[in-house]
Design an enzyme around this catalytic site. Sequence first.
Site, short mmCIF file in Angstrom:
data_model
loop_
_atom_site.label_atom_id
_atom_site.label_comp_id
_atom_site.label_asym_id
_atom_site.label_seq_id
_atom_site.Cartn_x
_atom_site.Cartn_y
_atom_site.Cartn_z
N ARG A 3 -3.23 -9.59 5.73
CA ARG A 3 -3.63 -9.98 4.22
C ARG A 3 -2.49 -9.37 3.29
O ARG A 3 -2.40 -8.02 3.27
CB ARG A 3 -4.93 -9.27 3.96
CG ARG A 3 -5.72 -9.26 2.70
CD ARG A 3 -7.00 -8.65 2.64
NE ARG A 3 -7.53 -8.54 1.38
CZ ARG A 3 -7.28 -7.62 0.48
NH1 ARG A 3 -6.38 -6.53 0.44
NH2 ARG A 3 -8.01 -7.69 -0.54
N LYS A 41 0.76 -1.30 -0.05
CA LYS A 41 0.05 0.09 -0.09
C LYS A 41 0.88 1.16 0.08
O LYS A 41 2.02 1.15 0.38
CB LYS A 41 -0.84 -0.13 1.10
CG LYS A 41 -2.10 -0.88 1.18
CD LYS A 41 -3.03 -0.90 1.88
CE LYS A 41 -4.21 -2.04 1.83
NZ LYS A 41 -5.45 -1.76 2.87
#
Length: 267
Positions: free
Chosen positions: A247, A213
């Site tokens: 995740r 991210k």
Amino acid sequence: MKIGNRTYTNNHTYVMGILNVTPDSFSDGGKWNNPDMALKHTEQMLKDGADIIDVGGESARPGYTMISDDEEIERVLPVIEAIKNNFDVPVSLDTYKSKVAMAGIAAGVDLINDIWGLKYDSEMASVIADAKIPCCIMHNRKEPLYTSFVKDMISDIRDSIEIGLKAGITEDKIILDPGVGFAKTYEQNLIAIKQIDKICKLGYPVLLGTSRKSVVGLTLDLPKDERVEGTLVTSVIAAQNRCMFVRVHDVKENVRAIKMTEAIMNA
């Protein structure tokens, strides 16, 4: 916590492998968006140590284009069915739409992963409750405007929990996610990771999702395909705080980092 036919315990951090069946996801859009490619990638993630597979049919990257329920269903259903027919692994469906969730549940999905924390679709909580399956409630809001960031984040999460409980979702079927990368500034994303223990103290299993991210990219000034090491640091932090799940895209590396971290913690 039981998800599908598997029980997950509080003394280990499990790895959820990301399977985006989208043409436009920020990191791997278009790579796995047909059943054959999705199956090959699932097989590799399982070999690398994935404990659960998270299927997503709509990109949630900044500026993403929302698609219809039917289009999302058309993307995810063949992949969910193929995984369930070929592998013995719990499958999570990443969706915030109740119609998509219902279709996924009918196809055998074991967990609903809602990036809007049951707040986008008023029917979502009831759909999950009726199916008697677990859900992951992620923190999100429309704008990153907070009076006191951590307190407001916790309050928002408590609101989502209450929505779920009122609909009939039982406490043993709730997972919490701080929502790194959603409705947060760069600094707030760092704080959400640093203070993950505050969410853990709410008493529910916690999932941390930071893989590739922008918080990693901005910190290290790296493109999305060079963010493995930064992601590994966040997975170590998750393990140190006894988060139940991370995740991730890069399963093998994260499995190894968690294994090493837990060996040191348990020495």
